[in-house]
Design a protein around this motif. Structure first.
Motif, mmCIF file in Angstrom:
data_model
loop_
_atom_site.group_PDB
_atom_site.id
_atom_site.type_symbol
_atom_site.label_atom_id
_atom_site.label_comp_id
_atom_site.label_asym_id
_atom_site.label_seq_id
_atom_site.Cartn_x
_atom_site.Cartn_y
_atom_site.Cartn_z
ATOM 1 N N ILE A 17 -1.062 -3.919 -18.634
ATOM 2 C CA ILE A 17 -0.096 -3.506 -16.738
ATOM 3 C C ILE A 17 1.230 -4.087 -16.597
ATOM 4 O O ILE A 17 2.204 -3.347 -16.006
ATOM 5 N N SER A 18 1.683 -5.093 -17.394
ATOM 6 C CA SER A 18 3.290 -5.208 -17.818
ATOM 7 C C SER A 18 4.390 -4.424 -18.091
ATOM 8 O O SER A 18 5.230 -3.796 -17.107
ATOM 9 N N LEU A 19 3.445 -3.081 -18.812
ATOM 10 C CA LEU A 19 4.560 -2.567 -19.349
ATOM 11 C C LEU A 19 4.186 -1.308 -18.218
ATOM 12 O O LEU A 19 4.992 -0.714 -17.943
ATOM 13 N N LEU A 20 3.439 -1.388 -17.492
ATOM 14 C CA LEU A 20 3.268 -0.398 -16.378
ATOM 15 C C LEU A 20 3.906 -0.428 -14.640
ATOM 16 O O LEU A 20 5.075 0.368 -14.629
ATOM 17 N N ILE A 21 4.216 -1.779 -15.253
ATOM 18 C CA ILE A 21 5.311 -2.189 -14.278
ATOM 19 C C ILE A 21 6.747 -2.007 -14.174
ATOM 20 O O ILE A 21 7.597 -1.675 -13.687
ATOM 21 N N SER A 22 6.845 -2.297 -15.462
ATOM 22 C CA SER A 22 8.341 -2.180 -16.634
ATOM 23 C C SER A 22 8.667 -0.972 -16.271
ATOM 24 O O SER A 22 9.793 -0.506 -15.455
ATOM 25 N N TYR A 26 -5.839 6.253 -12.624
ATOM 26 C CA TYR A 26 -6.731 7.325 -13.581
ATOM 27 C C TYR A 26 -6.982 5.729 -15.410
ATOM 28 O O TYR A 26 -7.998 6.179 -15.523
ATOM 29 N N PHE A 27 -6.358 5.372 -15.474
ATOM 30 C CA PHE A 27 -5.939 4.433 -16.368
ATOM 31 C C PHE A 27 -7.017 2.976 -16.332
ATOM 32 O O PHE A 27 -7.841 2.908 -16.959
ATOM 33 N N LEU A 28 -6.962 2.757 -15.121
ATOM 34 C CA LEU A 28 -6.653 1.029 -14.555
ATOM 35 C C LEU A 28 -7.993 0.984 -13.546
ATOM 36 O O LEU A 28 -8.182 2.752 -12.919
ATOM 37 N N ASN A 29 -8.533 0.222 -13.283
ATOM 38 C CA ASN A 29 -9.372 -0.323 -12.383
ATOM 39 C C ASN A 29 -8.896 0.327 -10.511
ATOM 40 O O ASN A 29 -7.626 -0.188 -10.992
ATOM 41 N N ILE A 30 -9.312 0.326 -9.995
ATOM 42 C CA ILE A 30 -8.464 0.322 -8.324
ATOM 43 C C ILE A 30 -7.415 -1.660 -7.764
ATOM 44 O O ILE A 30 -6.461 -0.640 -7.695
ATOM 45 N N ARG A 31 -8.359 -1.770 -8.579
ATOM 46 C CA ARG A 31 -7.590 -3.264 -8.258
ATOM 47 C C ARG A 31 -6.407 -3.675 -9.039
ATOM 48 O O ARG A 31 -5.315 -3.788 -8.573
ATOM 49 N N GLU A 32 -5.998 -3.184 -10.099
ATOM 50 C CA GLU A 32 -5.386 -3.521 -11.226
ATOM 51 C C GLU A 32 -3.927 -1.995 -10.754
ATOM 52 O O GLU A 32 -3.337 -2.399 -10.831
ATOM 53 N N ALA A 33 -4.496 -1.207 -10.923
ATOM 54 C CA ALA A 33 -3.472 0.120 -10.307
ATOM 55 C C ALA A 33 -2.948 -0.330 -8.593
ATOM 56 O O ALA A 33 -1.841 -0.315 -8.564
ATOM 57 N N MET A 50 -5.256 8.089 -2.240
ATOM 58 C CA MET A 50 -4.635 8.595 -3.869
ATOM 59 C C MET A 50 -5.991 8.027 -3.958
ATOM 60 O O MET A 50 -7.560 8.919 -4.715
ATOM 61 N N ALA A 51 -6.357 6.579 -3.813
ATOM 62 C CA ALA A 51 -7.616 6.098 -4.644
ATOM 63 C C ALA A 51 -9.183 6.428 -3.804
ATOM 64 O O ALA A 51 -9.967 6.764 -4.848
ATOM 65 N N LEU A 52 -8.480 6.838 -2.516
ATOM 66 C CA LEU A 52 -10.477 6.697 -2.080
ATOM 67 C C LEU A 52 -10.699 8.708 -2.558
ATOM 68 O O LEU A 52 -11.676 9.511 -2.582
#
Length: 171
Positions: A10-15, A50-57, A92-94
């Motif tokens: 998650i940190s890498l994705l945010i970065s 696509y890769f995480l759950n919705i809350r994490e995304a 998008m999530a829906l």
């Protein structure tokens, strides 16, 4: 429950989303619509869906918006980004959930781009206290389709590579 690998991911994705946002600021906008951008950071948001759950995304989205605004934005840019980003993310999530993950990533991206612009135009209408901003909507929609297509194609290519890597890494 979160584990260390998940926190790192998650940190890498945010970065990565922050870096893409900063890079995008240096690209001159070739569009006819003032304020239109490619939305490069949305590549990471789509990958997160696509890769995480919705809350994490959603966490990736919100932290990216807040941190980018802290690094060089303003209160108004934060409001535009958060309204467009949240509306785009929800749509998008829906779509991703309702269509059982079988919807094209390109269609998902174009819908996200359209909804992002709607969110920003709603915010602009509220900020300037007029409905005249709705006249700008067709122009913004014309910019949304090619940018959404570009982000969708880039996300699709990246997702294929991530799926290959994902086989070797247990998260």
């Amino acid at each position: 429950m979160f584990n260390t690998k998940k926190y790192v991911l998650i940190s890498l994705l945010i970065s990565q989303a922050i870096v893409l946002s900063i890079i995008e600021r240096s690209i001159p906008t070739p569009f006819l619509t003032p304020g239109a951008k490619l939305g490069l950071a949305n590549i990471i948001i789509i990958i997160s869906i696509y890769f995480l759950n919705i809350r994490e995304a959603f966490l990736v989205l919100i932290l990216r918006i807040i941190l980018v605004s802290m690094f060089g934005g303003s209160i108004s840019s934060l409001l535009y980004s958060i309204s467009g980003g949240i509306l785009s993310f929800i749509s998008m999530a829906l779509m991703y959930i309702l269509f059982n993950k079988k919807i094209s990533i390109i269609v998902l991206s174009i819908m996200g781009a359209l909804m992002h612009n709607i969110g920003q135009l709603i915010t602009a209408s509220i900020m300037v206290n007029t409905n005249l901003m709705t006249y700008y909507m067709p122009l913004m929609f014309c910019a949304s389709i090619p940018t959404g297509l570009f982000v969708g194609l880039a996300s699709s290519l990246l997702l294929k590579h991530i799926e290959k890597i994902k086989l070797h890494i247990k998260i």
